[in-house]
Design an enzyme around this catalytic site. Structure first.
Site, PDB file in Angstrom:
ATOM      1  N   HIS A  70      -0.348 -19.634 -11.088  1.00  0.00           N
ATOM      2  CA  HIS A  70      -1.317 -20.453 -11.036  1.00  0.00           C
ATOM      3  C   HIS A  70      -1.136 -21.853 -10.075  1.00  0.00           C
ATOM      4  O   HIS A  70      -0.713 -22.882 -10.355  1.00  0.00           O
ATOM      5  CB  HIS A  70      -1.639 -21.146 -12.293  1.00  0.00           C
ATOM      6  CG  HIS A  70      -2.488 -20.091 -13.242  1.00  0.00           C
ATOM      7  ND1 HIS A  70      -3.868 -20.024 -13.378  1.00  0.00           N
ATOM      8  CD2 HIS A  70      -1.866 -19.134 -14.199  1.00  0.00           C
ATOM      9  CE1 HIS A  70      -4.100 -18.951 -14.186  1.00  0.00           C
ATOM     10  NE2 HIS A  70      -3.044 -18.658 -14.439  1.00  0.00           N
ATOM     11  N   GLU A 128      -3.143 -23.627  -8.796  1.00  0.00           N
ATOM     12  CA  GLU A 128      -4.031 -24.772  -9.007  1.00  0.00           C
ATOM     13  C   GLU A 128      -3.707 -25.903  -9.873  1.00  0.00           C
ATOM     14  O   GLU A 128      -4.057 -26.862  -9.985  1.00  0.00           O
ATOM     15  CB  GLU A 128      -5.528 -24.475  -9.316  1.00  0.00           C
ATOM     16  CG  GLU A 128      -5.429 -24.047 -10.970  1.00  0.00           C
ATOM     17  CD  GLU A 128      -4.930 -22.499 -11.454  1.00  0.00           C
ATOM     18  OE1 GLU A 128      -4.626 -22.445 -12.260  1.00  0.00           O
ATOM     19  OE2 GLU A 128      -4.623 -21.820 -10.277  1.00  0.00           O
ATOM     20  N   CYS A 139      -3.325 -14.422 -10.912  1.00  0.00           N
ATOM     21  CA  CYS A 139      -2.987 -14.069 -12.400  1.00  0.00           C
ATOM     22  C   CYS A 139      -3.711 -12.729 -12.732  1.00  0.00           C
ATOM     23  O   CYS A 139      -3.043 -11.535 -12.135  1.00  0.00           O
ATOM     24  CB  CYS A 139      -3.391 -15.074 -13.224  1.00  0.00           C
ATOM     25  SG  CYS A 139      -2.636 -14.943 -14.842  1.00  0.00           S
TER      26      CYS A 139
END
Length: 197
Positions: free
Chosen positions: A169, A171, A84
């Site tokens: 992202h 995750e 990001c």
């Protein structure tokens, strides 16, 4: 592994720790000399640049730090991964440009095309700026991921150095595991560099 904390999400750190990484978390304005010293001495095997808020161009000290860290010969540059804001800061550090998106990308169902595998990943995104792909190519970067909704750059790597990053992202896992390989790739990059040393 060193993490430059620009506002890191805990789940990113958890994903790295789950893969056996010993995390050293430092502020985003940690000097380049400190990072390079830690890498050269073997205290760290790689560098992670986290997500965070705002206009990436305003984070001048971190950009300057990354520019110095990445300016060495390929063997002197630590394996590096950004997510990001980390993606945007790495782009600025190598000489690319960023721009403000009209609406931004928000949400957990953003389709991204992986140009290397030919697969589509369902991603989570939350950003208002993007990297200009033409300027990135001129700076020696190679697009690895493209946002399918608007064609913006969603990931890149450097052709001659162990550096890669994504705008989204991994995750957050809306796929749910479409992008988990990115953490594995980073760990593999660190292990390969350590084995070759």
């Amino acid at each position: 592994m060193l993490t430059l904390d620009c506002g890191a999400k805990q789940n990113i750190l958890r994903n790295l720790a789950d893969r056996g990484c010993e995390l050293v978390v430092v502020p985003h304005d940690t000097p380049a000399d400190d990072i390079l010293r830690m890498y050269e001495s073997g205290e760290i095997d790689g560098l992670f640049i986290s997500n965070g808020p705002g206009d990436p161009a305003a984070v001048e000290r971190t950009i300057a730090t990354l520019r110095t860290v990445l300016s060495g010969k390929p063997d002197d540059v630590p394996p590096t991964f950004g997510i990001c804001l980390g993606h945007q800061l790495l782009a600025l550090a190598v000489g690319a440009r960023t721009f403000k998106l009209k609406f931004g990308h928000r949400g957990a169902n953003q389709p991204v095309f992986n140009t290397r595998s030919g697969r589509v990943e369902i991603t989570s995104q939350n950003h208002g700026f993007a990297v200009d792909p033409a300027s990135l190519q001129g700076a020696g970067g190679e697009a690895t991921h493209v946002h399918l909704n608007d064609g913006t750059l969603a990931g890149f790597r450097l052709k001659d150095k162990p550096v890669f990053c994504v705008q989204y992202h991994p995750e957050a896992a809306p796929g749910p595991h479409d992008a988990a390989y990115l953490f594995d790739d980073f760990v593999a990059s660190m292990r390969a560099r350590k084995a070759a040393a």
